[in-house]
Design an enzyme around this catalytic site. Structure first.
Site, PDB file in Angstrom:
ATOM      1  N   TYR A  28      90.431 -49.083  87.095  1.00  0.00           N
ATOM      2  CA  TYR A  28      89.884 -48.671  85.807  1.00  0.00           C
ATOM      3  C   TYR A  28      90.942 -48.801  84.722  1.00  0.00           C
ATOM      4  O   TYR A  28      92.137 -48.671  84.990  1.00  0.00           O
ATOM      5  CB  TYR A  28      89.429 -47.202  85.855  1.00  0.00           C
ATOM      6  CG  TYR A  28      88.078 -46.972  86.510  1.00  0.00           C
ATOM      7  CD1 TYR A  28      87.831 -47.342  87.824  1.00  0.00           C
ATOM      8  CD2 TYR A  28      87.055 -46.369  85.802  1.00  0.00           C
ATOM      9  CE1 TYR A  28      86.609 -47.115  88.415  1.00  0.00           C
ATOM     10  CE2 TYR A  28      85.819 -46.130  86.390  1.00  0.00           C
ATOM     11  CZ  TYR A  28      85.601 -46.516  87.694  1.00  0.00           C
ATOM     12  OH  TYR A  28      84.377 -46.290  88.262  1.00  0.00           O
ATOM     13  N   GLU A  68      77.928 -39.482  80.514  1.00  0.00           N
ATOM     14  CA  GLU A  68      77.509 -40.756  79.936  1.00  0.00           C
ATOM     15  C   GLU A  68      76.009 -40.751  79.656  1.00  0.00           C
ATOM     16  O   GLU A  68      75.269 -39.975  80.266  1.00  0.00           O
ATOM     17  CB  GLU A  68      77.773 -41.893  80.940  1.00  0.00           C
ATOM     18  CG  GLU A  68      79.210 -42.109  81.275  1.00  0.00           C
ATOM     19  CD  GLU A  68      79.397 -43.212  82.318  1.00  0.00           C
ATOM     20  OE1 GLU A  68      78.403 -43.609  82.978  1.00  0.00           O
ATOM     21  OE2 GLU A  68      80.534 -43.669  82.465  1.00  0.00           O
TER      22      GLU A  68
END
Length: 184
Positions: free
Chosen positions: A32, A77
């Site tokens: 990431y 999210e």
């Protein structure tokens, strides 16, 4: 090319953390890239794992310093995925827990996009498909890059991830001296 990697930076305050750009690899192999854009916003790119290829800018997040040099960031999210990251940058490690809704586990390809251009699709998918049981992924990660990008730098996460991008960044072949994209 200038190497922007600041692996020797010492973190004490929240201001030390804000504006920092990280690359890290979870113990499960997922890589990431993550940027503390300011005290309430994060940007990130996902280079490997279940949702590799996904990227997001201007994600609202709760960003706090737990104690000197230790930071906790959490957010939800539009997909319904919840995240909690604990950064220990002075030790070059973090612990992240990702709470994937069932639909993301079953249809990860829907999320592998520039999310900001597909918020409605994320909301529709969240309503259309099953949310539970959530796939909980708690993992430690090693930080392999820390760059001082400054706060509110829209050039940090400004394009889709590509194969080799993390190495280009680590090797100083991605950003110029002002932390702007080279070779646009």
């Amino acid at each position: 090319m200038t190497n922007k990697n600041h692996m020797d930076k010492h973190f004490t305050t929240l201001d030390d953390f804000l504006g920092t750009h990280f690359i890290y690899t979870y113990d499960n192999g997922w890589e990431y890239e993550w940027y503390a854009k300011n005290d309430h916003t994060v940007d990130y790119r996902i280079h490997g794992g279940m949702v590799g290829g996904r990227w997001v800018t201007d994600q609202p997040a709760d960003i706090v310093m737990l104690t000197a040099g230790i930071y906790k960031i959490s957010w939800t999210e539009p997909t319904g995925t919840d995240l909690a990251l604990d950064f220990l940058p002075n030790e070059l490690k973090l612990h992240g827990t990702i709470f994937f809704p069932k639909w993301v586990e079953e249809h990860p390809e829907i999320t592998v996009t520039y999310q900001n251009e597909h918020i409605d699709l994320m909301h529709e998918s969240r309503e259309k498909y099953a949310t539970y049981p959530k796939l909980v992924v708690p993992e430690f990660a090693q930080i392999t890059y820390m760059g001082d990008a400054g706060q509110n730098n829209n050039a940090v996460i400004s394009e889709a991830p590509y194969a080799g991008m993390p190495n280009d960044i680590r090797n100083g072949n991605y950003y110029d001296d002002h932390y702007q994209r080279l070779n646009k």
